[in-house]
Design an enzyme around this catalytic site. Structure first.
Site, PDB file in Angstrom:
ATOM      1  N   HIS A  11      -8.203  -1.039   3.163  1.00  0.00           N
ATOM      2  CA  HIS A  11      -7.509  -2.195   2.586  1.00  0.00           C
ATOM      3  C   HIS A  11      -6.152  -2.386   3.265  1.00  0.00           C
ATOM      4  CE1 HIS A  11      -5.250  -4.122  -0.933  1.00  0.00           C
ATOM      5  NE2 HIS A  11      -6.207  -4.979  -0.634  1.00  0.00           N
ATOM      6  N   HIS A  53       0.123 -10.220   3.410  1.00  0.00           N
ATOM      7  CA  HIS A  53      -0.489 -10.457   2.104  1.00  0.00           C
ATOM      8  C   HIS A  53       0.306 -11.440   1.257  1.00  0.00           C
ATOM      9  CE1 HIS A  53      -1.070  -9.670  -2.222  1.00  0.00           C
ATOM     10  NE2 HIS A  53      -2.351  -9.561  -1.889  1.00  0.00           N
TER      11      HIS A  53
END
Length: 265
Positions: A11, A53
């Site tokens: 991730h 992100h």
């Protein structure tokens, strides 16, 4: 799945050990044996896809403001690593910790050698709307990845919480697998139905804790499941009991070690 076990994805490159979305993190995850890696993409003001992100720069860099309001050159001047605890003990090449563009990541994965799966999440809402998916598919065509073949060294899957984004990908590049990310259960999904354009379900670990039967419902409807973000032992045990197809973790080495010691039955 591979060899009867779920695929393991790093991730944001494996955001526990090293700064997220840096080349250093991605290379480490691959060297440790991850089957694939995950990244988020946003568009800069001058139209470049970058791996960041958050909407804002404050958390993961020494900059401020919106990613979408900056040019690539402005972002490239920022420090994207010193915020992470590992900065006190690790020594990195500057090239491995500066802003990572999607193009640089694709090049690094190609040069690393060996097959690797890449999950790309398009972030929405975005001031650029459909342009995010259009630019992404355009880049995948340039790299020969928009029409996947079994022997491609990089296998790309596109993910989003926005069903409309997945429809756009389906229209622009029908052969690319897509994941519908879930924090809650929209109408119909609890019975295994996914929105048009989505081929794989991506429920978060919080959702699996509250509705552990969801994976079996999705599997019964013929859908694969990729679970995020699985970082500790109780959550990993819960997920493995449900036999998902993929596990997305900030700690891919932890997941791989656990699978080696006690593979799913």
């Amino acid at each position: 799945m591979t060899d009867g076990r779920p695929l393991v994805f790093a991730h944001r490159g494996g955001a526990d050990a090293l700064p997220e979305h840096t080349l250093a993190a991605y290379l480490r995850a691959l060297d440790e044996g991850a089957d694939g890696v995950e990244c988020d993409v946003r568009l800069t003001r001058d139209g470049h896809l970058v791996c960041v992100h958050d909407r804002r720069l404050n958390r993961t860099s020494n900059g401020t403001g919106l990613v979408s309001g900056k040019t690539l050159a402005e972002l490239d001047a920022l420090d994207f690593a010193s915020w992470h605890p590992a900065a006190a003990t690790e020594e990195w090449q500057d090239d491995h910790v500066r802003l990572l563009t999607l193009e640089r990541l694709l090049g690094a994965l190609r040069d690393h050698g060996g097959p690797v799966r890449l999950l790309i999440e398009t972030k929405h809402p975005s001031r650029y709307g459909a342009e995010v998916e259009r630019r992404l598919v355009e880049m995948l065509h340039r790299y020969g990845l928009a029409e996947p073949k079994p022997d491609d060294p990089i296998q790309v899957t596109v993910m989003s919480f926005a069903a409309l984004a997945l429809r756009r990908v389906r229209r622009l590049a029908p052969a690319i697998p897509t994941v519908y990310l879930l924090e809650i259960v929209p109408p119909g999904v609890g019975r295994g139905r996914l929105p048009f354009g989505a081929r794989i379900a991506g429920p978060g670990i919080g959702l699996i804790r509250s509705r552990p039967q969801l994976i079996s419902a999705l599997r019964a409807a013929g859908h694969q499941t990729y679970i995020w973000t699985v970082n500790d032992e109780p959550d990993l045990d819960l997920v493995l009991a449900q036999r998902p197809d993929g596990i997305i973790s900030d700690r891919p080495k932890f997941v791989l070690d656990r699978l080696q010691k006690a593979p799913p039955v």
